[in-house]
Write a protein that holds these residues in place. Structure first.
Motif, PDB file in Angstrom:
ATOM      1  N   MET A 308     -31.455  26.743-118.718  1.00 50.73           N
ATOM      2  CA  MET A 308     -30.840  25.635-119.429  1.00 50.73           C
ATOM      3  C   MET A 308     -29.414  25.970-119.854  1.00 50.73           C
ATOM      4  O   MET A 308     -28.550  25.091-119.905  1.00 50.73           O
ATOM      5  CB  MET A 308     -31.674  25.250-120.639  1.00 50.73           C
ATOM      6  CG  MET A 308     -32.853  24.338-120.337  1.00 50.73           C
ATOM      7  SD  MET A 308     -32.403  22.830-119.460  1.00 50.73           S
ATOM      8  CE  MET A 308     -31.072  22.205-120.490  1.00 50.73           C
ATOM      9  N   HIS A 309     -29.126  27.220-120.170  1.00 51.47           N
ATOM     10  CA  HIS A 309     -27.770  27.591-120.577  1.00 51.47           C
ATOM     11  C   HIS A 309     -26.757  27.474-119.431  1.00 51.47           C
ATOM     12  O   HIS A 309     -25.547  27.605-119.663  1.00 51.47           O
ATOM     13  CB  HIS A 309     -27.754  29.014-121.149  1.00 51.47           C
ATOM     14  CG  HIS A 309     -28.083  29.083-122.611  1.00 51.47           C
ATOM     15  ND1 HIS A 309     -29.357  28.957-123.096  1.00 51.47           N
ATOM     16  CD2 HIS A 309     -27.285  29.241-123.700  1.00 51.47           C
ATOM     17  CE1 HIS A 309     -29.346  29.046-124.422  1.00 51.47           C
ATOM     18  NE2 HIS A 309     -28.103  29.214-124.813  1.00 51.47           N
ATOM     19  N   ALA A 310     -27.251  27.231-118.221  1.00 47.71           N
ATOM     20  CA  ALA A 310     -26.353  27.059-117.078  1.00 47.71           C
ATOM     21  C   ALA A 310     -26.598  25.730-116.370  1.00 47.71           C
ATOM     22  O   ALA A 310     -26.145  25.537-115.239  1.00 47.71           O
ATOM     23  CB  ALA A 310     -26.535  28.216-116.091  1.00 47.71           C
ATOM     24  N   ASN A 311     -27.277  24.801-117.055  1.00 51.02           N
ATOM     25  CA  ASN A 311     -27.694  23.562-116.398  1.00 51.02           C
ATOM     26  C   ASN A 311     -26.674  22.444-116.630  1.00 51.02           C
ATOM     27  O   ASN A 311     -26.775  21.667-117.580  1.00 51.02           O
ATOM     28  CB  ASN A 311     -29.081  23.138-116.893  1.00 51.02           C
ATOM     29  CG  ASN A 311     -29.727  22.114-115.970  1.00 51.02           C
ATOM     30  OD1 ASN A 311     -29.066  21.202-115.489  1.00 51.02           O
ATOM     31  ND2 ASN A 311     -31.015  22.281-115.721  1.00 51.02           N
ATOM     32  N   ARG A 312     -25.688  22.384-115.770  1.00 51.28           N
ATOM     33  CA  ARG A 312     -24.620  21.389-115.890  1.00 51.28           C
ATOM     34  C   ARG A 312     -25.151  19.961-115.770  1.00 51.28           C
ATOM     35  O   ARG A 312     -24.693  19.051-116.473  1.00 51.28           O
ATOM     36  CB  ARG A 312     -23.554  21.643-114.816  1.00 51.28           C
ATOM     37  CG  ARG A 312     -22.380  20.689-114.866  1.00 51.28           C
ATOM     38  CD  ARG A 312     -21.405  20.930-113.713  1.00 51.28           C
ATOM     39  NE  ARG A 312     -20.325  19.950-113.727  1.00 51.28           N
ATOM     40  CZ  ARG A 312     -19.171  20.132-114.347  1.00 51.28           C
ATOM     41  NH1 ARG A 312     -18.932  21.257-114.989  1.00 51.28           N
ATOM     42  NH2 ARG A 312     -18.228  19.184-114.319  1.00 51.28           N
ATOM     43  N   GLY A 335     -27.566  33.514-126.021  1.00 57.29           N
ATOM     44  CA  GLY A 335     -28.234  32.715-124.995  1.00 57.29           C
ATOM     45  C   GLY A 335     -27.610  32.840-123.628  1.00 57.29           C
ATOM     46  O   GLY A 335     -28.318  32.813-122.611  1.00 57.29           O
ATOM     47  N   ILE A 336     -26.294  33.007-123.581  1.00 54.83           N
ATOM     48  CA  ILE A 336     -25.665  33.092-122.249  1.00 54.83           C
ATOM     49  C   ILE A 336     -25.977  34.423-121.577  1.00 54.83           C
ATOM     50  O   ILE A 336     -25.910  34.533-120.349  1.00 54.83           O
ATOM     51  CB  ILE A 336     -24.146  32.864-122.329  1.00 54.83           C
ATOM     52  CG1 ILE A 336     -23.434  34.028-123.026  1.00 54.83           C
ATOM     53  CG2 ILE A 336     -23.829  31.549-123.031  1.00 54.83           C
ATOM     54  CD1 ILE A 336     -21.914  33.968-122.914  1.00 54.83           C
ATOM     55  N   ASP A 337     -26.356  35.429-122.370  1.00 54.52           N
ATOM     56  CA  ASP A 337     -26.698  36.729-121.791  1.00 54.52           C
ATOM     57  C   ASP A 337     -27.908  36.628-120.871  1.00 54.52           C
ATOM     58  O   ASP A 337     -28.057  37.417-119.929  1.00 54.52           O
ATOM     59  CB  ASP A 337     -27.019  37.745-122.895  1.00 54.52           C
ATOM     60  CG  ASP A 337     -25.830  38.009-123.808  1.00 54.52           C
ATOM     61  OD1 ASP A 337     -24.994  37.101-123.975  1.00 54.52           O
ATOM     62  OD2 ASP A 337     -25.736  39.113-124.364  1.00 54.52           O
ATOM     63  N   ARG A 338     -28.801  35.653-121.149  1.00 46.20           N
ATOM     64  CA  ARG A 338     -30.047  35.529-120.387  1.00 46.20           C
ATOM     65  C   ARG A 338     -29.864  34.778-119.081  1.00 46.20           C
ATOM     66  O   ARG A 338     -30.833  34.596-118.336  1.00 46.20           O
ATOM     67  CB  ARG A 338     -31.094  34.794-121.221  1.00 46.20           C
ATOM     68  CG  ARG A 338     -31.944  35.666-122.109  1.00 46.20           C
ATOM     69  CD  ARG A 338     -31.349  35.909-123.448  1.00 46.20           C
ATOM     70  NE  ARG A 338     -32.423  36.116-124.444  1.00 46.20           N
ATOM     71  CZ  ARG A 338     -32.193  36.368-125.705  1.00 46.20           C
ATOM     72  NH1 ARG A 338     -30.953  36.442-126.155  1.00 46.20           N
ATOM     73  NH2 ARG A 338     -33.200  36.539-126.546  1.00 46.20           N
ATOM     74  N   ILE A 339     -28.673  34.296-118.795  1.00 48.51           N
ATOM     75  CA  ILE A 339     -28.468  33.539-117.561  1.00 48.51           C
ATOM     76  C   ILE A 339     -28.746  34.407-116.344  1.00 48.51           C
ATOM     77  O   ILE A 339     -29.306  33.953-115.341  1.00 48.51           O
ATOM     78  CB  ILE A 339     -27.036  32.957-117.523  1.00 48.51           C
ATOM     79  CG1 ILE A 339     -26.914  31.834-118.566  1.00 48.51           C
ATOM     80  CG2 ILE A 339     -26.691  32.435-116.121  1.00 48.51           C
ATOM     81  CD1 ILE A 339     -25.532  31.256-118.694  1.00 48.51           C
ATOM     82  N   TYR A 347     -21.815  39.654-116.811  1.00 46.84           N
ATOM     83  CA  TYR A 347     -21.451  38.906-118.019  1.00 46.84           C
ATOM     84  C   TYR A 347     -20.339  37.899-117.739  1.00 46.84           C
ATOM     85  O   TYR A 347     -20.352  36.788-118.296  1.00 46.84           O
ATOM     86  CB  TYR A 347     -21.029  39.858-119.138  1.00 46.84           C
ATOM     87  CG  TYR A 347     -20.833  39.166-120.462  1.00 46.84           C
ATOM     88  CD1 TYR A 347     -21.909  38.600-121.141  1.00 46.84           C
ATOM     89  CD2 TYR A 347     -19.572  39.065-121.037  1.00 46.84           C
ATOM     90  CE1 TYR A 347     -21.729  37.953-122.354  1.00 46.84           C
ATOM     91  CE2 TYR A 347     -19.386  38.421-122.259  1.00 46.84           C
ATOM     92  CZ  TYR A 347     -20.468  37.870-122.910  1.00 46.84           C
ATOM     93  OH  TYR A 347     -20.294  37.229-124.114  1.00 46.84           O
ATOM     94  N   THR A 348     -19.410  38.235-116.906  1.00 41.25           N
ATOM     95  CA  THR A 348     -18.330  37.300-116.580  1.00 41.25           C
ATOM     96  C   THR A 348     -18.894  36.022-115.980  1.00 41.25           C
ATOM     97  O   THR A 348     -18.479  34.909-116.326  1.00 41.25           O
ATOM     98  CB  THR A 348     -17.325  37.946-115.604  1.00 41.25           C
ATOM     99  OG1 THR A 348     -16.793  39.130-116.200  1.00 41.25           O
ATOM    100  CG2 THR A 348     -16.189  36.978-115.283  1.00 41.25           C
ATOM    101  N   ILE A 362     -20.153  29.025-128.330  1.00 38.01           N
ATOM    102  CA  ILE A 362     -20.990  30.091-127.786  1.00 38.01           C
ATOM    103  C   ILE A 362     -21.351  31.069-128.898  1.00 38.01           C
ATOM    104  O   ILE A 362     -20.473  31.653-129.535  1.00 38.01           O
ATOM    105  CB  ILE A 362     -20.276  30.850-126.649  1.00 38.01           C
ATOM    106  CG1 ILE A 362     -19.651  29.861-125.651  1.00 38.01           C
ATOM    107  CG2 ILE A 362     -21.249  31.785-125.953  1.00 38.01           C
ATOM    108  CD1 ILE A 362     -20.620  29.009-124.906  1.00 38.01           C
ATOM    109  N   MET A 363     -22.647  31.242-129.114  1.00 39.19           N
ATOM    110  CA  MET A 363     -23.131  32.160-130.141  1.00 39.19           C
ATOM    111  C   MET A 363     -23.163  33.567-129.551  1.00 39.19           C
ATOM    112  O   MET A 363     -24.088  33.943-128.846  1.00 39.19           O
ATOM    113  CB  MET A 363     -24.524  31.734-130.625  1.00 39.19           C
ATOM    114  CG  MET A 363     -24.965  32.359-131.934  1.00 39.19           C
ATOM    115  SD  MET A 363     -26.674  31.947-132.409  1.00 39.19           S
ATOM    116  CE  MET A 363     -26.605  30.162-132.547  1.00 39.19           C
ATOM    117  N   VAL A 364     -22.114  34.324-129.829  1.00 42.61           N
ATOM    118  CA  VAL A 364     -22.016  35.713-129.379  1.00 42.61           C
ATOM    119  C   VAL A 364     -21.966  36.574-130.639  1.00 42.61           C
ATOM    120  O   VAL A 364     -20.890  36.973-131.073  1.00 42.61           O
ATOM    121  CB  VAL A 364     -20.779  35.939-128.488  1.00 42.61           C
ATOM    122  CG1 VAL A 364     -21.038  35.413-127.092  1.00 42.61           C
ATOM    123  CG2 VAL A 364     -19.539  35.246-129.051  1.00 42.61           C
TER     124      VAL A 364
END
Length: 657
Positions: A308-312, A335-339, A347-348, A362-364
């Motif tokens: 979902m964090h990558a679901n455009r 959350g983006i770490d789990r992509i 990570y990029t 983005i919650m980092v």
């Protein structure tokens, strides 16, 4: 007498106007700050240079565009960054122009922090933001999911699984208002609530954060947004974020399908077709948007294999496009770490995929430098278009202007006494008694055990959960995972255990014998009129709560067998979901689902002893065994122990019973 033809020199008129204006200014200065928020910071006072975005009289969208065109890329990316307060200083806020901070579970100024401590901490960070070139205030946020649950002595309300059983949206709205007031009292204007997941499998460790397996109940309970944010007027623009003064921003989470993962495994894959997603998991988001929710958080889970964090398609095309949501979209914690799998394998790419998918903030929590440098590089290489950055920042600024953060960015101590006050505790107590579900009452027809008599000789209270405030409250209480016990030195809060509530409810002459795990000798050597057995789960949150067996942990089952085999007993289950009880049901005289009631144990005894009647109805199907799962109301194969919407009722009894 009529006076006419009186002339006053022009200089006299001017002097009178100046004196009057000065007096009015002095009168205005004497007015107390509203809603516990300090008056405007000096940066907001009029200056010779007119700056449109600082003018509160201008339309929100005009202010947004004026500020946006003044911002550098570094300032824009700073607004998109949210970090945990740990190891952050006001200087870092200034240097990196950070847009938002949060307190994760257990991230507090200090142990036993008072509202003043919280306000001082938030204001200190805010002062760093106000010293930046453009003076954009930061937004502080916290997980206030069943009350202001990170804060010492705050009111802890029942978790959502219990509130769903009340079927009372007005009650939930009042809980939202109380939570907002206690949150604002600590200088925090943004709560990560409500969770509007539709839990379809109780094996999920977050099931207690869900109101129901039925989306219609979840939709009704989105009225909590009115309590948190305030209720938009009828002519307010649809799909537009909203917040009244003195309230907090809400956050509908987790978009979308987090309650439907395979086997209830947290952060797993939800396999369902488009119509199923729309009909089960999406409706509460439509309601939340219509009610003015300001932010939406993305789910860790996947939909048919797509994170979902990558679901455009779902974030940009559906949420922002079809549903026209105008607030901002925020990621979950790292959350983006789990992509990628394993996390952070690239990570990029994770930064690229999440931002291009439509996530605005983005919650980092820790590695903010890595996020900022990566996103800067991606924009400079045109991998992430500037239009996507501008959309994100535009939404964040829109919310900040709507909530009045630019005008009143600092808080004071005027609402400190609202945290954990008696009015809110009475509200929590009301919520407890309305949430309890009576599943069994008597081994034989017309032989009810409940209401229990207050005037009796001797009663047995058994089970650790009877005298465990931490377990009574569950996860997301003081610490992320919650904590067991009543040890105040570990930062627990004030409240009443079920045992304490029993002691203050029965006749003073009634003898109460309490044992966590009573021996056979204790049971046989005392003549008990009845027993109250309180068993359940330990506190947990998220993945730590995933369970494939859903059994009551020992010694709970042994206590039920030993006590209920010898004494008339009512079993009270303190848990965030239905558990396996069928093997013990025949031994019980009565069975009560208390869910995770929170800090007010008196709500349990209010109905056990008949001061109020039982009214709660199951918002979740109570299964016979885990092999039936997932099983939800409406399924073709539906053979529950207690069906959805089941709940026995009782009537209040006279006070002298």
């Amino acid at each position: 007498m009529i006076l006419k033809n009186i002339r006053v020199p022009l200089v006299g008129i001017l002097a009178f106007c100046v004196i009057t204006a000065a007096a009015a200014t002095r009168t205005e200065e004497k007015k107390p700050p509203r809603h516990g928020i300090k008056q405007p910071h000096p940066m907001h006072t009029p200056s010779k240079e007119y700056i449109l975005y600082k003018d509160w009289r201008q339309p929100v969208e005009a202010r947004v565009e004026d500020l946006l065109k003044r911002m550098t890329l570094a300032e824009k990316i700073g607004q998109m960054t949210q970090i945990d307060r740990v190891n952050i200083t006001s200087q870092i806020m200034k240097d990196y122009m950070i847009g938002s901070l949060l307190s994760g579970g257990g991230s507090v100024p200090k142990a036993h922090a008072t509202p003043k401590d919280w306000v001082d901490m938030v204001n200190d960070f805010q002062k760093g933001s106000l010293q930046t070139r453009l003076g954009i205030p930061m937004l502080y946020s916290i997980d206030a999911v069943h009350g202001h649950n990170n804060v010492y002595k705050a009111t802890i309300f029942p978790h959502n699984v219990g509130l769903g059983a009340t079927r009372d949206p007005e009650l939930v709205k009042r809980i939202g208002a109380a939570t907002a007031l206690e949150t604002v009292a600590t200088g925090i204007p943004y709560a990560f609530a409500p969770c509007i997941a539709v839990c379809r499998d109780p094996r999920w460790g977050r099931c207690y954060e869900s109101y129901s397996e039925d989306h219609t109940i979840v939709q009704q309970m989105t009225d909590i947004i009115y309590g948190l944010q305030g209720q938009p007027p009828s002519n307010y623009p649809k799909e537009y974020p909203y917040m009244e003064k003195g309230k907090v921003l809400g956050c509908a989470k987790h978009f979308v399908g987090d309650g439907g993962t395979v086997n209830g495994i947290n952060e797993n894959n939800t396999i369902i077709d488009w119509n199923g997603l729309l009909n089960i998991h999406m409706p509460a988001y439509l309601d939340s948007i219509r009610k003015g929710v300001s932010t939406i958080m993305i789910s860790y889970s996947s939909w048919n294999g797509v994170k979902m964090h990558a679901n455009r398609d779902l974030i940009i095309n559906y949420l922002k496009g079809a549903l026209k949501f105008q607030g901002f979209v925020i990621s979950d914690w790292q959350g983006i770490d789990r992509i990628t799998s394993p996390p952070n394998a690239n990570y990029t790419y994770s930064v690229e995929a999440s931002v291009n998918a439509g996530i605005d903030m983005i919650m980092v929590p820790y590695d903010y430098k890595g996020f900022i440098s990566n996103l800067t590089l991606l924009v400079n290489k045109q991998v992430v278009p500037m239009s996507r950055i501008d959309d994100a920042v535009r939404r964040i600024l829109r919310v900040k202007f709507i909530m009045g953060l630019f005008e009143k960015p600092l808080y004071d101590y005027s609402l400190a006494d609202k945290v954990g006050n008696q009015e809110h505790r009475e509200l929590a107590r009301e919520a407890v008694r309305k949430s309890l579900v009576l599943l069994k009452n008597g081994k034989q027809p017309n032989s009810p055990l409940i209401p229990l008599p207050k005037n009796t000789t001797r009663i047995l209270v058994a089970g650790k959960h009877a005298n465990d405030l931490g377990s009574q409250c569950g996860g997301w209480t003081i610490e992320w995972q919650g904590m067991s016990g009543n040890n105040l030195t570990k930062g627990m809060f004030k409240g009443t255990t079920i045992l304490g509530a029993i002691s203050s409810t029965v006749n003073p002459r009634t003898e109460i014998i309490y044992s966590e795990n009573p021996s056979t000798e204790l049971i046989n050597n005392n003549k008990f009129d009845y027993a109250i057995v309180v068993v359940g789960e330990p506190p947990f949150a998220e993945t730590n709560g995933d369970s494939l067996n859903l059994t009551i942990p020992e010694p709970g089952p042994s206590i039920i067998k030993n006590v209920c085999g010898s004494v008339k007993c009512v079993v009270v289950v303190v848990a965030g979901r239905p558990l396996v009880v069928e093997p013990f049901l025949q031994d019980m005289d009565a069975l009560v689902a208390a869910w995770l009631p929170g800090s007010e144990g008196h709500g349990v005894t209010d109905v056990l002893f008949g001061d109020y009647g039982f009214t709660g109805k199951l918002a979740r199907t109570w299964f016979k065994n885990v092999n039936q799962l997932p099983m939800n109301v409406g399924d073709q194969k539906y053979d529950p122990l207690f069906p959805f919407d089941f709940g026995l009722t009782t009537n209040p009894i006279p006070k002298d019973y």
